[in-house]
Enzyme design. Structure first.
Site, PDB file in Angstrom:
ATOM      1  CE  LYS A   1      48.731  59.590  28.898  1.00 55.01           C
ATOM      2  NZ  LYS A   1      48.451  59.193  27.506  1.00 55.01           N
TER       3      LYS A   1
ATOM      4  NE  ARG B   1      50.024  62.574  24.092  1.00 49.21           N
ATOM      5  CZ  ARG B   1      50.900  61.843  23.406  1.00 49.21           C
ATOM      6  NH1 ARG B   1      50.806  60.535  23.429  1.00 49.21           N
ATOM      7  NH2 ARG B   1      51.865  62.395  22.699  1.00 49.21           N
TER       8      ARG B   1
ATOM      9  N   GLY C   1      47.413  51.872  25.741  1.00 47.24           N
ATOM     10  CA  GLY C   1      46.992  51.658  24.356  1.00 47.24           C
ATOM     11  C   GLY C   1      45.542  51.270  24.169  1.00 47.24           C
TER      12      GLY C   1
ATOM     13  CG  MET D   1      40.479  54.257  26.422  1.00 49.74           C
ATOM     14  SD  MET D   1      39.905  55.201  27.833  1.00 49.74           S
ATOM     15  CE  MET D   1      41.352  55.236  28.871  1.00 49.74           C
TER      16      MET D   1
ATOM     17  NE  ARG E   1      52.398  54.483  31.111  1.00 49.66           N
ATOM     18  CZ  ARG E   1      51.739  54.252  29.992  1.00 49.66           C
ATOM     19  NH1 ARG E   1      50.496  54.678  29.857  1.00 49.66           N
ATOM     20  NH2 ARG E   1      52.295  53.601  28.992  1.00 49.66           N
TER      21      ARG E   1
ATOM     22  CG  HIS F   1      50.219  47.238  22.313  1.00 45.89           C
ATOM     23  ND1 HIS F   1      49.699  45.976  22.099  1.00 45.89           N
ATOM     24  CD2 HIS F   1      49.294  47.910  23.012  1.00 45.89           C
ATOM     25  CE1 HIS F   1      48.497  45.907  22.644  1.00 45.89           C
ATOM     26  NE2 HIS F   1      48.224  47.063  23.202  1.00 45.89           N
TER      27      HIS F   1
ATOM     28  NE  ARG G   1      41.121  16.363  48.468  1.00 46.38           N
ATOM     29  CZ  ARG G   1      40.999  17.150  47.410  1.00 46.38           C
ATOM     30  NH1 ARG G   1      39.822  17.639  47.099  1.00 46.38           N
ATOM     31  NH2 ARG G   1      42.033  17.454  46.669  1.00 46.38           N
TER      32      ARG G   1
ATOM     33  NE  ARG H   1      37.137  15.257  52.458  1.00 44.36           N
ATOM     34  CZ  ARG H   1      36.923  15.602  51.193  1.00 44.36           C
ATOM     35  NH1 ARG H   1      36.441  16.809  50.916  1.00 44.36           N
ATOM     36  NH2 ARG H   1      37.209  14.794  50.203  1.00 44.36           N
TER      37      ARG H   1
ATOM     38  CB  SER I   1      37.893  23.297  57.991  1.00 48.48           C
ATOM     39  OG  SER I   1      38.513  23.573  56.761  1.00 48.48           O
TER      40      SER I   1
ATOM     41  N   GLY J   1      34.296  24.470  53.931  1.00 54.22           N
ATOM     42  CA  GLY J   1      34.507  23.881  52.603  1.00 54.22           C
ATOM     43  C   GLY J   1      33.797  24.752  51.582  1.00 54.22           C
ATOM     44  CB  THR J   2      34.749  28.037  50.172  1.00 55.96           C
ATOM     45  OG1 THR J   2      36.037  27.591  49.715  1.00 55.96           O
ATOM     46  CG2 THR J   2      34.914  28.757  51.491  1.00 55.96           C
ATOM     47  CG  ASN J   3      35.877  24.097  46.434  1.00 54.08           C
ATOM     48  OD1 ASN J   3      36.133  25.280  46.247  1.00 54.08           O
ATOM     49  ND2 ASN J   3      36.817  23.172  46.487  1.00 54.08           N
ATOM     50  CG  ASP J   4      30.814  20.280  48.329  1.00 48.31           C
ATOM     51  OD1 ASP J   4      31.029  20.427  47.108  1.00 48.31           O
ATOM     52  OD2 ASP J   4      30.862  19.174  48.897  1.00 48.31           O
TER      53      ASP J   4
ATOM     54  CB  CYS K   1      40.057  23.300  53.561  1.00 52.23           C
ATOM     55  SG  CYS K   1      38.432  22.564  53.677  1.00 52.23           S
TER      56      CYS K   1
ATOM     57  CE1 TYR L   1      42.839  25.999  57.977  1.00 49.75           C
ATOM     58  CE2 TYR L   1      42.624  26.314  60.334  1.00 49.75           C
ATOM     59  CZ  TYR L   1      42.312  25.608  59.186  1.00 49.75           C
ATOM     60  OH  TYR L   1      41.488  24.517  59.253  1.00 49.75           O
TER      61      TYR L   1
END
Length: 915
Positions: free
Chosen positions: A32, A105, A114, A116, A372, A490, A599, A658, A805, A807-810, A872, A892
């Site tokens: 602001k 303000r 809104g 603050m 803004r 708001h 899978r 897989r 590849s 396997g980011t979950n495990d 993946c 990828y």
């Protein structure tokens, strides 16, 4: 002789066509303050901005580090800046005859609408009130300004600023507001503007007495005490509950702090020649290049945002069902509208983006109070970006960066089924403030919304109007419905920023808090917990739970144009995780360049899975190789058909398949009928079968007999799948189609596993080539890196693998030692206490898991420079994770079909940031 060290600058002045700062100084002056300086002082703008000064964000940091005190030189600098304001306004702060009043303000470097605090009319007391009456010639206006100050100051400074807790759930603002409403009710008034000067005089006395009684101290009469009280309260509000909640949602760092803007007051509530409003240089709801806004005659700015009165449209384009009978600013004050219109054009051209502007008209003179970058929903963001690019206002890279990847979610949001809408009556209509369809159970308070959502309920928050205190409940709700407020209220502003379905100004319903119900005009009564469905695109409310359907992106020309720009810029590929031909087709439609995870075990779930599942169970509980081979031979038909159908849809795009990776016990039946069927088919007794099933039980199946371990224990399982892959590929190629499978071995931890399985692959490959009389069948052989050891030994793994590849979950589970299925009991506390900055299953933990991924990629490519690398896990659809993958040079990312557009856009953002 030593030179005097120059005093550190904590105050930046703006006004009179000059400014100490400019738009580039957002970190120091807040958004602001920087924009006020730009509007007031930039040679190409120099708009009519009331003079003022900005207290920097550095003071906020000092304030918290030094027990809520200020730097010694601050008050001297503030007094000097105030003197400049007095000179420009020809008024004096605290003067009993000709008083200057100011607003106080907040202004963080990123917009927090809104969240603050604000205090208006600072400097009024019993003495300066008389000067304001003389100055304005309007006693009623002066008392109205005074009662507003008392209410705001008591709420913001004396209660919230000192940490006083509400008694009986009612804060001082609510108590004072009730007194105002009581006078209106008693006198039969509809609006605040109906109050007479006599009413306001009584109200002011009543307000002061209530403040004294409830808060235990007098409302301060000293203007300077009011000013510093206001500044301190704004700094304190940076760490208020709603500001903290909003920062968590928007990922705004706590250490940024806020600036404070002190500005000369100009008044929109000085009669019918005065007004105040909010406008946008383009429509924030749909992105159309039309000036859009709302205003109120004889009002202060807070009245427009609060939704206390129905605002009027600034022009014919801005009219809606609630305001079509009200005069537009264009018709009521044509010369001032023309001036405002020219300013908004100049501002958009200057900032090269849609602007959200606030203005006040005081007795026929227009003032610009703020500009803004305007909040917009995803649909509007995409349209504005592509149209501004066509207009040559912005270049391709800027257009792409204008759309946040997660904003595309809104374009994919479901809408109400048109057929269901035709057969269900509308119970109410309001203003369409947030697009898409949503359904949920009705709640009437923010706290209930949070509580119900925590229990897993879908909720719709229904309020007269929302305030910043409701921010947490708004975020947890599926949609928001308010009875008051316009498109600049708001609720509308916050919902737009979050891309949330929202209907405002729905005066056709009446809320009864005592019975927790709302009554529609047609007599329908909706109780707490009842289901309602909202069409946020049209502003329609329906009783009950109506079905939702996916939208057709092919009809969104702006989206298609944006994605063309994205594909010109992005470097990294985006694939989809697909398990059916339908999913694969959907992924292609969204722009996927292959399948990163197919899978094979998906065929054992859902529709048509009964026979394949039975054959899998038969294979699992087989005790001898002949038994197992018989079951696998029957299962092979289904596996080949599935793979062939998906390869056919992808028509030459790579498909990473897989190999089987199920924890075996998950597929074993437990009901008696299916066990009997299995024992009969295998020709063994129930007793023998039960012993075999019991033998499969594992204490920790995630780390048990799965993935490559199945192929090592039972090579015939690998052989069956690989044969199905090669035969399906060969048949497609011979029929004139393209096919390119990538065989992925899961859960590996040593190169020896890959060598072991590769021998099976090579043997089957040779057999299928001979069988089909093909010299070559295209394919790649690789592995899923999901065990930390595999990442550490990636150089060895790459000796055999053509691709990795991740396997980011495990990999995340094993790196953290967290079970993804059991984190609900502790992870929320970790995030609340900031022991972790993010949920590592939502976004890649770049400092830990990310290091393993980076190391694995680098080590693999040291062995094999052209090694193909991707991920993946569902992290592939998270924007920050996609950017990380780009930075470390992945080929990828792969994610679910509906997140493919998000990943594509994030990949383009990453390429732009990299360049």
């Amino acid at each position: 002789m030593a030179k005097n060290k120059k005093a550190r600058k904590f105050i930046y002045f703006f006004g009179g066509g000059k400014a100490d700062g400019d738009e580039s100084m957002k970190n120091l002056l807040g958004g602001k303050g920087a924009n006020l300086a730009e509007m007031a002082g930039h040679p190409k703008l120099r708009l009519p901005v009331p003079p003022g000064f900005t207290v920097t964000t550095e003071v906020c940091t000092w304030y918290y580090k030094n027990k809520k005190t200020y730097p010694p030189q601050l008050k001297i600098q503030a007094q000097a800046a105030l003197e400049k304001m007095e000179k420009l306004m020809d008024r004096k702060f605290g003067d009993v005859n000709n008083p200057l009043l100011v607003s106080v303000r907040s202004g963080a470097r990123r917009s927090m609408p809104g969240m603050m605090e604000t205090v208006l009319n600072v400097g009024l007391n019993e003495q300066t009130l008389q000067g304001l009456i003389k100055q304005s010639g309007d006693e009623r206006f002066a008392y109205d300004a005074y009662r507003r100050l008392i209410m705001m100051y008591a709420d913001v400074v004396m209660e919230k600023g000192t940490g006083i807790e509400h008694k009986n759930g009612k804060g001082i603002r609510k108590l004072l507001d009730e007194k105002l409403e009581k006078v209106k009710h008693t006198k039969g008034y509809l609006f605040d503007t109906d109050l007479t000067v006599g009413d306001l005089k009584v109200l002011v006395k009543d307000y002061k007495a209530t403040v004294r009684k409830v808060l235990g101290e007098e409302f301060p009469e000293n203007p300077w005490e009011q000013l510093w009280g206001g500044i301190g309260a704004v700094f304190s509000s940076w760490n208020g509950k709603r500001a903290i909640e909003y920062r968590l949602i928007e990922k705004i760092p706590d250490e940024w702090g806020t600036a404070v803007n002190v500005q000369a007051m100009v008044f929109g509530n000085m009669g019918n020649e005065s007004a105040t409003g909010v406008a946008f240089t383009r429509n924030p709801g749909n992105g159309e290049n039309k000036f859009y806004g709302e205003y109120l005659v004889n009002a202060q700015g807070e009245d427009v945002v609060a939704g206390i009165r129905t605002p009027a449209p600034v022009n014919e384009y801005s009219k809606n069902a609630q305001s079509e009978h009200l005069p537009s600013l264009e018709n009521l004050m044509p010369y001032l509208y023309k001036e405002l219109y020219s300013y908004q054009k100049r501002l958009e051209k200057h900032y090269k983006d849609m602007q959200d502007i606030e203005f006040t008209i005081e007795k026929g003179t227009l003032y610009m109070l703020q500009c803004r970058v305007g909040k917009r929903n995803g649909i509007a963001a995409v349209r504005m970006a592509t149209e501004m690019n066509k207009e040559k206002l912005i270049d391709i890279k800027t257009a792409i960066k204008r759309v946040a990847p997660n904003q595309l979610v809104e374009l994919l949001l479901p809408m109400l089924d048109p057929k269901a809408e035709q057969t269900n009556p509308v119970i109410a209509k309001g203003l369409p403030a947030g697009p898409g369809g949503a359904k949920g159970r009705v709640v009437f308070s923010s706290n209930d919304a949070v509580e119900w959502a925590h229990k897993g309920e879908q909720v719709i928050l229904v309020r007269e109007e929302t305030s910043p205190e409701d921010v947490d409940g708004m975020h947890k709700s599926k949609a928001i419905l308010t009875t008051k407020g316009g498109m600049t209220s708001h609720a509308a502003l916050v919902a737009r920023g979050w891309g949330k379905c929202c209907i405002v100004g729905c005066g056709e319903i009446e809320i009864h808090h005592d019975t927790k119900t709302f009554h529609a005009k047609n007599g329908v009564v909706i109780r707490e917990g009842d289901w309602v469905t909202l069409n946020g695109t049209k502003g329609l409310v329906y009783e009950g739970s109506l079905p939702l359907v996916d939208i057709d992106l092919d009809k969104n020309q702006s989206y298609k144009e944006l994605m063309k720009l994205v594909d010109k810029i992005k470097v990294m590929g985006v694939r989809t995780n697909s398990e059916t031909p339908e999913d694969a087709a959907q992924g292609l439609k969204f722009g996927a360049e292959g399948i990163g995870l197919f899978r094979t075990e998906h065929m054992f779930y859902g529709e048509g899975s009964e026979q394949p599942l039975f054959l899998l169970r038969k294979m699992i509980v087989s005790k001898t190789q002949p038994e197992r081979k018989t079951a696998l031979s029957d299962l092979y038909v289904y596996v080949k058909k599935d793979i062939k159908n998906t390869l056919s849809v992808m028509n030459g795009y790579p498909v990473t398949i897989r190999l089987l990776d199920p924890p075996l016990h998950e597929f074993v039946p437990h009901d008696s009928e299916k066990l009997h069927q299995l024992s009969k088919e295998l020709g063994i007794s129930m007793g023998v079968l039960r012993r075999r099933v019991l033998a499969l039980h594992e204490n920790n199946p995630m780390l048990g007999h799965r993935g490559v371990r199945l192929g090592v224990s039972y090579p015939e399982i690998t052989e069956m799948q690989v044969r199905a892959i090669f035969e399906a590929t060969a048949e497609l190629i011979k029929s004139g189609k393209k096919a390119f499978p990538e065989i992925m071995v899961p859960v590996t931890c040593t190169v020896n596993e890959l060598i072991h399985q590769k021998k099976i692959v090579d043997r089957v490959y040779k057999e299928v080539c001979e069988q089909t009389k093909m010299k070559k069948i295209p394919y790649l052989y690789g592995t899923m890196i999901e065990i930390p050891r595999a990442a550490l030994k990636a150089d060895r793994m790459a000796e055999v693998a053509d691709f990795f590849s991740f396997g980011t979950n495990d990999l995340t589970q094993m790196s953290f030692g967290f079970s993804r299925d059991d984190i609900g009991g502790f992870l929320p506390n970790y995030l609340d206490l900031k022991l972790l900055s993010d949920d590592p299953f939502q976004t890649i933990d770049q400092d830990g898991v990310g290091l393993l991924i980076k190391m694995g990629t680098e080590k693999g490519r040291k062995t094999k420079p052209k090694l193909k690398v991707g991920i993946c896990g569902e992290h592939g659809g998270d924007a920050e994770s996609v950017k990380f993958c780009h930075r470390i040079g992945m080929n990828y990312v792969s994610c679910s079909p509906f997140r493919v557009p998000i990943a594509r856009l994030a990949a383009a953002h990453a390429a732009i940031e990299d360049s």
